[in-house]
Design a protein around this motif. Structure first.
Motif, PDB file in Angstrom:
ATOM      1  N   GLY A  48       0.839  -1.193   0.000  1.00  0.00           N
ATOM      2  CA  GLY A  48       0.000   0.000   0.000  1.00  0.00           C
ATOM      3  C   GLY A  48       0.873   1.241   0.000  1.00  0.00           C
ATOM      4  N   THR A  49       0.263   2.374   0.345  1.00  0.00           N
ATOM      5  CA  THR A  49       0.998   3.637   0.395  1.00  0.00           C
ATOM      6  C   THR A  49       2.171   3.531   1.370  1.00  0.00           C
ATOM      7  OG1 THR A  49      -1.011   4.853  -0.099  1.00  0.00           O
ATOM      8  CG2 THR A  49       0.771   6.099   0.941  1.00  0.00           C
ATOM      9  N   THR A  50       1.915   3.024   2.562  1.00  0.00           N
ATOM     10  CA  THR A  50       2.952   2.889   3.580  1.00  0.00           C
ATOM     11  C   THR A  50       4.060   1.949   3.112  1.00  0.00           C
ATOM     12  OG1 THR A  50       1.201   3.121   5.223  1.00  0.00           O
ATOM     13  CG2 THR A  50       3.331   2.346   6.022  1.00  0.00           C
ATOM     14  N   GLY A  51       3.701   0.984   2.286  1.00  0.00           N
ATOM     15  CA  GLY A  51       4.665   0.017   1.775  1.00  0.00           C
ATOM     16  C   GLY A  51       5.430   0.527   0.571  1.00  0.00           C
ATOM     17  N   GLU A  52       5.253   1.806   0.247  1.00  0.00           N
ATOM     18  CA  GLU A  52       5.962   2.439  -0.883  1.00  0.00           C
ATOM     19  C   GLU A  52       5.694   1.732  -2.219  1.00  0.00           C
ATOM     20  OE1 GLU A  52      10.183   3.810   0.162  1.00  0.00           O
ATOM     21  OE2 GLU A  52       9.699   2.740   2.006  1.00  0.00           O
ATOM     22  N   ALA A  53       4.526   1.126  -2.340  1.00  0.00           N
ATOM     23  CA  ALA A  53       4.236   0.302  -3.517  1.00  0.00           C
ATOM     24  C   ALA A  53       4.493   1.040  -4.825  1.00  0.00           C
ATOM     25  CB  ALA A  53       2.789  -0.173  -3.479  1.00  0.00           C
ATOM     26  N   ASN A  54       4.044   2.300  -4.883  1.00  0.00           N
ATOM     27  CA  ASN A  54       4.158   3.008  -6.156  1.00  0.00           C
ATOM     28  C   ASN A  54       5.590   3.421  -6.486  1.00  0.00           C
ATOM     29  OD1 ASN A  54       1.485   3.036  -7.337  1.00  0.00           O
ATOM     30  ND2 ASN A  54       0.889   4.089  -5.454  1.00  0.00           N
ATOM     31  N   SER A  55       6.504   3.198  -5.562  1.00  0.00           N
ATOM     32  CA  SER A  55       7.914   3.439  -5.875  1.00  0.00           C
ATOM     33  C   SER A  55       8.590   2.203  -6.450  1.00  0.00           C
ATOM     34  CB  SER A  55       8.663   3.888  -4.606  1.00  0.00           C
ATOM     35  OG  SER A  55       8.143   5.126  -4.148  1.00  0.00           O
ATOM     36  N   PHE A  56       7.855   1.099  -6.542  1.00  0.00           N
ATOM     37  CA  PHE A  56       8.419  -0.135  -7.099  1.00  0.00           C
ATOM     38  C   PHE A  56       7.845  -0.403  -8.480  1.00  0.00           C
ATOM     39  CE2 PHE A  56       8.276  -0.987  -2.393  1.00  0.00           C
ATOM     40  CZ  PHE A  56       9.630  -0.786  -2.195  1.00  0.00           C
ATOM     41  N   GLU A 112       9.075  -5.637  -9.708  1.00  0.00           N
ATOM     42  CA  GLU A 112       9.418  -5.735  -8.285  1.00  0.00           C
ATOM     43  C   GLU A 112       8.198  -6.126  -7.452  1.00  0.00           C
ATOM     44  OE1 GLU A 112      12.950  -2.652  -7.317  1.00  0.00           O
ATOM     45  OE2 GLU A 112      11.165  -1.710  -8.169  1.00  0.00           O
ATOM     46  N   ILE A 149       5.938   7.716   6.608  1.00  0.00           N
ATOM     47  CA  ILE A 149       6.765   6.550   6.295  1.00  0.00           C
ATOM     48  C   ILE A 149       8.181   6.715   6.860  1.00  0.00           C
ATOM     49  CG2 ILE A 149       7.588   5.056   4.429  1.00  0.00           C
ATOM     50  CD1 ILE A 149       5.064   6.091   2.840  1.00  0.00           C
ATOM     51  N   ARG A 187      12.946   4.912  -0.670  1.00  0.00           N
ATOM     52  CA  ARG A 187      13.171   5.337  -2.056  1.00  0.00           C
ATOM     53  C   ARG A 187      12.803   6.813  -2.184  1.00  0.00           C
ATOM     54  NH1 ARG A 187      12.130   0.740  -6.695  1.00  0.00           N
ATOM     55  NH2 ARG A 187      13.616  -0.701  -5.780  1.00  0.00           N
ATOM     56  N   LEU A 199      10.967  10.130  -1.018  1.00  0.00           N
ATOM     57  CA  LEU A 199      10.950  10.124   0.439  1.00  0.00           C
ATOM     58  C   LEU A 199      12.378  10.229   0.952  1.00  0.00           C
ATOM     59  CD1 LEU A 199       8.279   7.344   1.093  1.00  0.00           C
ATOM     60  CD2 LEU A 199       7.956   9.797   0.802  1.00  0.00           C
ATOM     61  N   CYS A 254       6.076   6.976 -11.488  1.00  0.00           N
ATOM     62  CA  CYS A 254       6.165   6.961 -10.024  1.00  0.00           C
ATOM     63  C   CYS A 254       7.385   6.180  -9.557  1.00  0.00           C
ATOM     64  CB  CYS A 254       4.922   6.321  -9.421  1.00  0.00           C
ATOM     65  SG  CYS A 254       3.437   7.309  -9.576  1.00  0.00           S
ATOM     66  N   ALA A 255       7.678   5.099 -10.258  1.00  0.00           N
ATOM     67  CA  ALA A 255       8.745   4.191  -9.833  1.00  0.00           C
ATOM     68  C   ALA A 255      10.000   4.456 -10.647  1.00  0.00           C
ATOM     69  CB  ALA A 255       8.307   2.742  -9.999  1.00  0.00           C
ATOM     70  N   PRO A 263      12.649   2.693 -11.348  1.00  0.00           N
ATOM     71  CA  PRO A 263      13.102   1.696 -12.341  1.00  0.00           C
ATOM     72  C   PRO A 263      12.352   1.823 -13.678  1.00  0.00           C
ATOM     73  CG  PRO A 263      12.706   0.644 -10.203  1.00  0.00           C
ATOM     74  CD  PRO A 263      12.187   2.045 -10.096  1.00  0.00           C
ATOM     75  N   TYR A 298       3.361  10.019  -6.871  1.00  0.00           N
ATOM     76  CA  TYR A 298       2.362   9.464  -5.937  1.00  0.00           C
ATOM     77  C   TYR A 298       2.390  10.202  -4.604  1.00  0.00           C
ATOM     78  CZ  TYR A 298      -0.605   6.537  -3.162  1.00  0.00           C
ATOM     79  OH  TYR A 298      -1.620   6.122  -2.338  1.00  0.00           O
ATOM     80  N   TYR A 299       3.556  10.307  -3.997  1.00  0.00           N
ATOM     81  CA  TYR A 299       3.639  10.930  -2.677  1.00  0.00           C
ATOM     82  C   TYR A 299       3.556  12.449  -2.785  1.00  0.00           C
ATOM     83  CZ  TYR A 299       4.663   6.298  -1.089  1.00  0.00           C
ATOM     84  OH  TYR A 299       4.552   4.967  -0.824  1.00  0.00           O
TER      85      TYR A 299
END
Lengths: 304, 304
Positions: free
Chosen positions: A46-54, A58, A254, A274, A277, B83-84, B86, B110-111
Motif C-alpha cells: 500500500g501507500t505505507t509500503g511504498e508500492a508506487n515506488s516499485f 518488483e 513513512i 526510495r 521520500l 512513479c517508480a 526503475p 504518488y507521494y
C-alpha cells in the motif's frame, strides 16, 4: 455479504536493501511478526509500503514471495491499484495466483477532475479483465495522495454491479462523516477506516475496523483495543491510541515509522527509503523517538 | 547551453484501437503530420498522450516504433517520468536506444508534500542510473496533475548538478510569473511554456516556445505565430491563438481534442480513451465542434 477479518490491520512497511531493492527476507519476517502479534491482517504494497515506488516486476516478485510464504489468506490484503489498467490487472492476477484474494485497489490516479462514470469504468474494466470469481476488491480511497475523489455513490454503484467482488473500502480520507455514511448506507460493505483514530467508532458502527500505517509500531495497543472494544474502558483505550497516533503526526509518516523501526530493532537498514521520500533530520528523529518512548511504543515493540 | 528546437511543439494525442491498445500506425501518421505541418517538434507519451494509462511494456513498444520510424531526433521529445524510478530508467534507456535523447520527465508523483531534497535525489538517481552522456532531461512541471511542486531552486540545483543533461523545463503550471522567473534567472535553460497562451511572451523572454496539447489541432495557427513573432502583428496573432485556446477550455482537454480529431478526420476511432477519461456528452461535443468551426480550427485541420 462477504466479511473481511475484523480488527486492526497493519499497512506494512517495506524494508529495503542497501541498493534500495526490497529486502524480501526482512519483509516476510516483519509481516509474520505483525500477524503473530495481534494484527487482524496485513495490507501489503500500500501507500505505507511504498508500492508506487516499485516497478511492476518488483511488485510481482514480492507477491510471489508472499505466496511462497503461505500466510493465512484471509489475513492478507494486496495493494494492486496503478495508473495503468494493464498493471493493475497483472498485479491482481498475480495476487490471486499467489493465493491472496483480498485486493486493495487505488483508482487510476494520474488524471484529476475525472468523473464518477470514468472511475466506474476504470474499476469495471479491471474487474472484467481479471474475470475471476475469487476476486475481492476493496476500493482504496486516499484523496490526499491521489487527488481523486471516491464518492459514496461510486462505492454503491460498484458494490451493486459487482456483488461479492467489490466488498469494501479503505477510507483514508480522515473524514469520519464519509466513513459513517458508508457504514450506514452500505450495510455489509466492509468499511475500513484508514486510521486507528476511527477504530472504535468504526467497530461500534458495525464496521470491520481499520487499516493503519501506525500499526507497524503500535500493534500491541491496537490489538488490546480490539480485544476490549465492548468493555467499559474502550473509550479510554481509544483515547490512548489516538494520542499516540497524533503524537506521530507532524512527521512524514513513512520516514517516521521507519525511524522507529530502526531504533527499536537496532537495524539501521530500516531507515532506507526510495526517493522522493527522505529520512527525518537528526533533530526530528531524536524528538520523535523521545515521543515514541514516552508513549510506550518502543517498550511494546521490544517486548514483542 | 544546449538548445532545444524552438517554436510550438505538440504534445501528441495517442490514437487507440477498439480494444484500447495503441494504434501504432495511426499514431505514427499523426506524429509525422504534426512534424510536416509546422510543429517545431512532437512530445510523445506526455499527459495529453495518456502515457500514464499505458503499461511500461506498451510504452516501450511505442518508443521502439518511434525509433523504427526514424523521425528527426531533435524534433522528438519522449515522456519518461513514472512513479517508480526503475520504470523511468527503463523508458529513458529505451528512448536513447531508439535515437531520441530529449526526455520529458515528470517527478515521481504518488507521494505528496515531498521535499526539494527528495525530488532532487529522485531525479539524480534516475540520471545517474541511466548514466549516458547523450541524455537531455526536461523537467515536466504539471502540479495540477502531480500535486508535486517543482521550485525554481530545484531547477537551478538540477541544472547546476547536471550541466548539459538537465537542460530545460516544461512549465504547465499556467503561472507566467514562474516561467518568467525561470527564463530570467536560468539563462540558457530551455523554459517551455506548457500552453500556447504564453508562446509570444516566452519567445520574447528568450525562451524556446511552448509544448501544447492544443497544438494537435491548432498547429497551423501556432506555426504562423512562430514565423511572425518579431512582426508588428505578433500580438494580434497571439491574441487569436489565446482566444482559440480559451474557447476549448472548460472541456476536459484530452476528450475534447480527440473529439475534434474525430470530427475533422471522419475517423470515429479517434474518440477512444482509456478510463478514467470518458468522451464528451453529445451536447458538449456539438457545442465544442461549433466553437472549433467558428475559430477556423476545423477548416485549417482539413486543409492540412
Amino acid at each position: 455479504m462477504t466479511k473481511i477479518a475484523s480488527g486492526a490491520w497493519a499497512a506494512s512497511l517495506t524494508p529495503l536493501n542497501a541498493d534500495l531493492s526490497i529486502d524480501v527476507e526482512a519483509y516476510l519476517t516483519h509481516v509474520r511478526g505483525l500477524l503473530d502479534r495481534g494484527c487482524a491482517g496485513v495490507a501489503a504494497l500500500g501507500t505505507t509500503g511504498e508500492a508506487n515506488s516499485f516497478s511492476l516486476a518488483e511488485r510481482l516478485a514480492l507477491i510471489e514471495a508472499l505466496g511462497e510464504a503461505r500466510l493465512a489468506p484471509d489475513r492478507i490484503m494486496v495493494g494492486v491499484g496503478c495508473c495503468a489498467a494493464p498493471d493493475t490487472i497483472a498485479l491482481a492476477r498475480a495476487a490471486l495466483a499467489a493465493g491472496y484474494r483480498n485486493l486493495l485497489m487505488l483508482p487510476p490516479f494520474y488524471y484529476k477532475d475525472v468523473s464518477e462514470e470514468g472511475l466506474f469504468r476504470a474499476y469495471a474494466g479491471v474487474i472484467e479483465a481479471v474475470n475471476d470469481p475469487r476476486l475481492r476488491v476493496l476500493i482504496y480511497d486516499f484523496p490526499q495522495m491521489t487527488g481523486v475523489n471516491i464518492s459514496l455513490a461510486l462505492l454503491a454503484r460498484l458494490a451493486g454491479a459487482f456483488p461479492g467482488i467489490v466488498v469494501g473500502v479503505k477510507d483514508s480520507s480522515g473524514q469520519w462523516e464519509a466513513m459513517e455514511a458508508a457504514l450506514q448506507q452500505l450495510p455489509g460493505f466492509n468499511v475500513f477506516a484508514g486510521s486507528e483514530q476511527f477504530l472504535l467508532p468504526t467497530l461500534r458502527a458495525g464496521g470491520p475496523g481499520c487499516i493503519s500505517a501506525t500499526a507497524n509500531v503500535t500493534h500491541a495497543a491496537l490489538a488490546d483495543l480490539v480485544a476490549h472494544w465492548r468493555g467499559a474502558d474502550a473509550d479510554a483505550r481509544q483515547d490512548a491510541v489516538t494520542r499516540t497516533r497524533l503524537m506521530l503526526q507532524g512527521y512524514p509518516a513513512i520516514p517516521a515509522l521507519k525511524e522507529i523501526m530502526a531504533h527499536a530493532s537496532g537495524r539501521a537498514g530500516w531507515r532506507r527509503l526510495r526517493p522522493p521520500l527522505v529520512n527525518l533530520t537528526a533533530e526530528d528523529a531524536a524528538a520523535l523517538i523521545d515521543k515514541a518512548r514516552a508513549a510506550g511504543v518502543l517498550e511494546a515493540l521490544r517486548a514483542a
